[in-house]
Design a protein around this motif. Structure first.
Motif, mmCIF file in Angstrom:
data_model
loop_
_atom_site.group_PDB
_atom_site.id
_atom_site.type_symbol
_atom_site.label_atom_id
_atom_site.label_comp_id
_atom_site.label_asym_id
_atom_site.label_seq_id
_atom_site.Cartn_x
_atom_site.Cartn_y
_atom_site.Cartn_z
ATOM 1 N N SER A 30 -10.050 4.530 -27.112
ATOM 2 C CA SER A 30 -9.875 5.771 -27.853
ATOM 3 C C SER A 30 -8.952 6.670 -27.043
ATOM 4 N N THR A 31 -8.049 7.330 -27.751
ATOM 5 C CA THR A 31 -7.132 8.263 -27.115
ATOM 6 C C THR A 31 -7.263 9.612 -27.808
ATOM 7 N N THR A 32 -7.476 10.645 -27.038
ATOM 8 C CA THR A 32 -7.605 11.985 -27.592
ATOM 9 C C THR A 32 -6.306 12.746 -27.387
ATOM 10 N N THR A 33 -5.774 13.279 -28.469
ATOM 11 C CA THR A 33 -4.550 14.076 -28.424
ATOM 12 C C THR A 33 -4.827 15.423 -29.082
ATOM 13 N N ALA A 34 -3.810 16.269 -29.109
ATOM 14 C CA ALA A 34 -3.951 17.564 -29.775
ATOM 15 C C ALA A 34 -4.195 17.390 -31.276
ATOM 16 N N ARG A 35 -3.751 16.282 -31.848
ATOM 17 C CA ARG A 35 -3.934 16.024 -33.286
ATOM 18 C C ARG A 35 -5.283 15.413 -33.618
ATOM 19 N N GLY A 36 -5.964 14.855 -32.628
ATOM 20 C CA GLY A 36 -7.255 14.223 -32.866
ATOM 21 C C GLY A 36 -7.416 12.954 -32.060
ATOM 22 N N ILE A 37 -8.377 12.137 -32.474
ATOM 23 C CA ILE A 37 -8.722 10.919 -31.749
ATOM 24 C C ILE A 37 -8.155 9.704 -32.475
ATOM 25 N N TYR A 38 -7.508 8.817 -31.713
ATOM 26 C CA TYR A 38 -6.965 7.567 -32.219
ATOM 27 C C TYR A 38 -7.778 6.424 -31.616
ATOM 28 N N ASN A 39 -8.316 5.562 -32.475
ATOM 29 C CA ASN A 39 -9.127 4.422 -32.032
ATOM 30 C C ASN A 39 -8.349 3.133 -32.217
ATOM 31 N N THR A 40 -8.344 2.298 -31.182
ATOM 32 C CA THR A 40 -7.605 1.042 -31.222
ATOM 33 C C THR A 40 -8.541 -0.123 -30.932
ATOM 34 N N GLN A 41 -8.406 -1.172 -31.744
ATOM 35 C CA GLN A 41 -9.104 -2.439 -31.541
ATOM 36 C C GLN A 41 -8.034 -3.505 -31.380
ATOM 37 N N ALA A 42 -8.142 -4.335 -30.353
ATOM 38 C CA ALA A 42 -7.142 -5.375 -30.114
ATOM 39 C C ALA A 42 -7.834 -6.666 -29.692
ATOM 40 N N ALA A 43 -7.177 -7.781 -29.995
ATOM 41 C CA ALA A 43 -7.693 -9.087 -29.601
ATOM 42 C C ALA A 43 -6.515 -10.026 -29.394
ATOM 43 N N GLY A 44 -6.711 -11.012 -28.539
ATOM 44 C CA GLY A 44 -5.659 -11.987 -28.290
ATOM 45 C C GLY A 44 -6.235 -13.271 -27.746
ATOM 46 N N ALA A 45 -5.398 -14.295 -27.756
ATOM 47 C CA ALA A 45 -5.820 -15.593 -27.247
ATOM 48 C C ALA A 45 -4.594 -16.445 -26.941
ATOM 49 N N CYS A 46 -4.766 -17.414 -26.073
ATOM 50 C CA CYS A 46 -3.716 -18.382 -25.753
ATOM 51 C C CYS A 46 -4.291 -19.784 -25.864
ATOM 52 N N ALA A 47 -3.518 -20.670 -26.478
ATOM 53 C CA ALA A 47 -3.926 -22.071 -26.579
ATOM 54 C C ALA A 47 -2.720 -22.903 -26.960
ATOM 55 N N GLY A 48 -2.582 -24.051 -26.347
ATOM 56 C CA GLY A 48 -1.551 -24.993 -26.732
ATOM 57 C C GLY A 48 -0.127 -24.477 -26.621
ATOM 58 N N GLY A 49 0.145 -23.613 -25.667
ATOM 59 C CA GLY A 49 1.493 -23.095 -25.488
ATOM 60 C C GLY A 49 1.826 -21.886 -26.338
#
Length: 102
Positions: A30-49
């Motif tokens: 979560s990032t809080t700025t003067a405009r409000g709160i921004y929520n980020t969800q991220a995911a990643g993976a590596c397989a087979g090159g």
């Protein structure tokens, strides 16, 4: 002696399983700025090159920006990439190409 070999084999399998699980990840912030709160969800993976990643950020007024992409090793020193970014109004931008290391 057989128990030692079995124990070493089991340790090798468990190490391989741990390495496979380590190649996948999730993250939230979560990032809080003067405009409000921004929520980020991220995911990643590596397989087979190929390594892939996706992230979605939701702003304080409900707008969402999503980005997904991947990088694939096609030869030693050569990688193909692609990325799609979709804005809060549904418009998308696609990028793709090849990078070669000399």
């Amino acid at each position: 002696m057989n128990r030692t070999a079995l124990a070493l084999s089991l340790a090798g399998v468990l190490s391989l399983a741990a390495a496979t699980q380590a190649a996948a990840w999730t993250r939230s912030s979560s990032t809080t700025t003067a405009r409000g709160i921004y929520n980020t969800q991220a995911a990643g993976a590596c397989a087979g090159g190929t390594c892939s990643r996706g992230a979605t950020t939701t702003g304080p007024y409900g707008g969402t920006v999503s980005r997904s992409g991947s990088v694939t090793r096609t030869a030693p020193g050569t990688y193909n990439y692609n990325r799609t970014t979709t804005g809060p109004n549904g418009n998308s931008v696609n990028r793709s190409g090849t990078v070669t290391r000399y």
